[in-house]
Each structure stands twice: as C-alpha cells, then as structure tokens.
Motif scaffolding. Sequence first.
Motif, PDB file in Angstrom:
ATOM      1  N   SER A  21       1.021   1.935  -7.061  1.00 47.63           N
ATOM      2  CA  SER A  21       1.803   1.421  -8.178  1.00 47.63           C
ATOM      3  C   SER A  21       3.014   0.632  -7.672  1.00 47.63           C
ATOM      4  O   SER A  21       3.347  -0.423  -8.227  1.00 47.63           O
ATOM      5  CB  SER A  21       2.254   2.583  -9.063  1.00 47.63           C
ATOM      6  OG  SER A  21       3.027   2.128 -10.123  1.00 47.63           O
ATOM      7  N   TYR A  73      -9.248   8.321  -4.168  1.00 48.41           N
ATOM      8  CA  TYR A  73      -8.062   8.688  -3.394  1.00 48.41           C
ATOM      9  C   TYR A  73      -8.160  10.046  -2.709  1.00 48.41           C
ATOM     10  O   TYR A  73      -7.603  10.232  -1.627  1.00 48.41           O
ATOM     11  CB  TYR A  73      -6.821   8.665  -4.292  1.00 48.41           C
ATOM     12  CG  TYR A  73      -6.695   7.388  -5.082  1.00 48.41           C
ATOM     13  CD1 TYR A  73      -6.515   6.166  -4.440  1.00 48.41           C
ATOM     14  CD2 TYR A  73      -6.783   7.377  -6.465  1.00 48.41           C
ATOM     15  CE1 TYR A  73      -6.406   4.982  -5.155  1.00 48.41           C
ATOM     16  CE2 TYR A  73      -6.682   6.195  -7.189  1.00 48.41           C
ATOM     17  CZ  TYR A  73      -6.489   5.004  -6.530  1.00 48.41           C
ATOM     18  OH  TYR A  73      -6.402   3.841  -7.237  1.00 48.41           O
ATOM     19  N   MET A  89      -1.303   7.293  -5.556  1.00 52.54           N
ATOM     20  CA  MET A  89      -1.259   6.464  -6.762  1.00 52.54           C
ATOM     21  C   MET A  89       0.118   5.829  -6.945  1.00 52.54           C
ATOM     22  O   MET A  89       0.219   4.666  -7.341  1.00 52.54           O
ATOM     23  CB  MET A  89      -1.658   7.287  -7.985  1.00 52.54           C
ATOM     24  CG  MET A  89      -3.138   7.593  -8.019  1.00 52.54           C
ATOM     25  SD  MET A  89      -3.726   8.673  -9.340  1.00 52.54           S
ATOM     26  CE  MET A  89      -2.552   8.525 -10.623  1.00 52.54           C
TER      27      MET A  89
END
Length: 192
Positions: free
Chosen positions: A132, A12, A128
């Motif tokens: 999610s 990332y 993230m």
Amino acid sequence: MSDLLYKNISKYVNLSKEDFNQFIKPFECRKFKKKEVVLKEGDYCAFEGFVLNGCFKIYYLNENGFEQTLYFAVEGWWITDIDSLINNVPSILNIEALEDSEVLMISKKDKEYLYETMPQIEKLFRIMNQKSSVALQRRILSLTGKTADKRYLEFLEKYPGLEQKITQQQVASYLGITHEFLSKIRKKIFEK
C-alpha cells in the motif's frame, strides 16, 4: 464468498484451510447499496474491509469543497481510513459505494486479536501495508510528475472496465483535473 479473500491473502502468506477458517471468523459480511456511505468525514474509522464485489470511491473534500478521489476500491481491494483507524482521530475521508457492494469487515480490536493469536496474520498485514505504501508513493509521483494524459492512461490500466461504471466527473476527480479537460484528453487519445 470467502474464496476471494483466501486467494488474495495466499499471495502473501500460506494459511491452511483450518488457519484461514480461524482468520475469517471475526469478519462480518456487510452489504451496501449504491450511494451508501460507509465512512463519513468526521467519524472515527473502526474497521478494515475487503471488497467481495462492487466498487467504492475513497475521497475527501478539499478546502474549496471539491471532491478529490484518492482511489477506487474494486473487487479484491481493501477499504479503510488508515490514519483514523491507527491514530484514533476523526476521519478526513469519505467512503461511498458506487454500486451495490459486499464487504468483509473486521474491527480494529478483532484484527489486533488475530495479530496476537496468529503471527502469520501480522506478517500478512505488514506485507499488505508495504504494498500500500508503494502504491501511495507511485500515486503521489504520478500526480506530481506526470501529465494528465499519462495519468488517464494509467487509470485505464489500473482499473480496467471501471470507466464504464462511474461518471466522468469521478474519473476527473481521481485524475485531479476538470471533467471538461478529461473530455479533451479522451478525444485526443481516442482519435489516435
């Protein structure tokens, strides 16, 4: 031990080894025995944890007292109750080790400090959180729009090898079905 975390976050953001060493300082390595509870319903969640090895189930008890598994966290996954952590409310979730496990844990306070001192870390957790949210949306769509057979096949694809480590009751809880119905599905699929 921290190599797995470095590899995970490198998907990332780009962090130099020096920056990564600064990033990992506030993390604490914790070991949990099989069946040990990391977070109990009613407690306040004050951590996020990165699973180095082992497996956890994240679940709640529905109004009838039955266990409903939201997800399993295996090596390379994160564990927390984001609602409790962000909103400082009692958790409705339980997090339990399904086998002896190790987790790198960080407190909310330390994570906030990293946000302030390392802008790329805020970017990391934003990305993230977006991933999610996508996973959560897909899970909801799967639960509400797919047959149990398809959900079972998705489970096998998402968690390869996990079915051999956990009980059929735990798989059924994740799928939102009874373990008897899961047995019928497994029989039908494996007969093909």
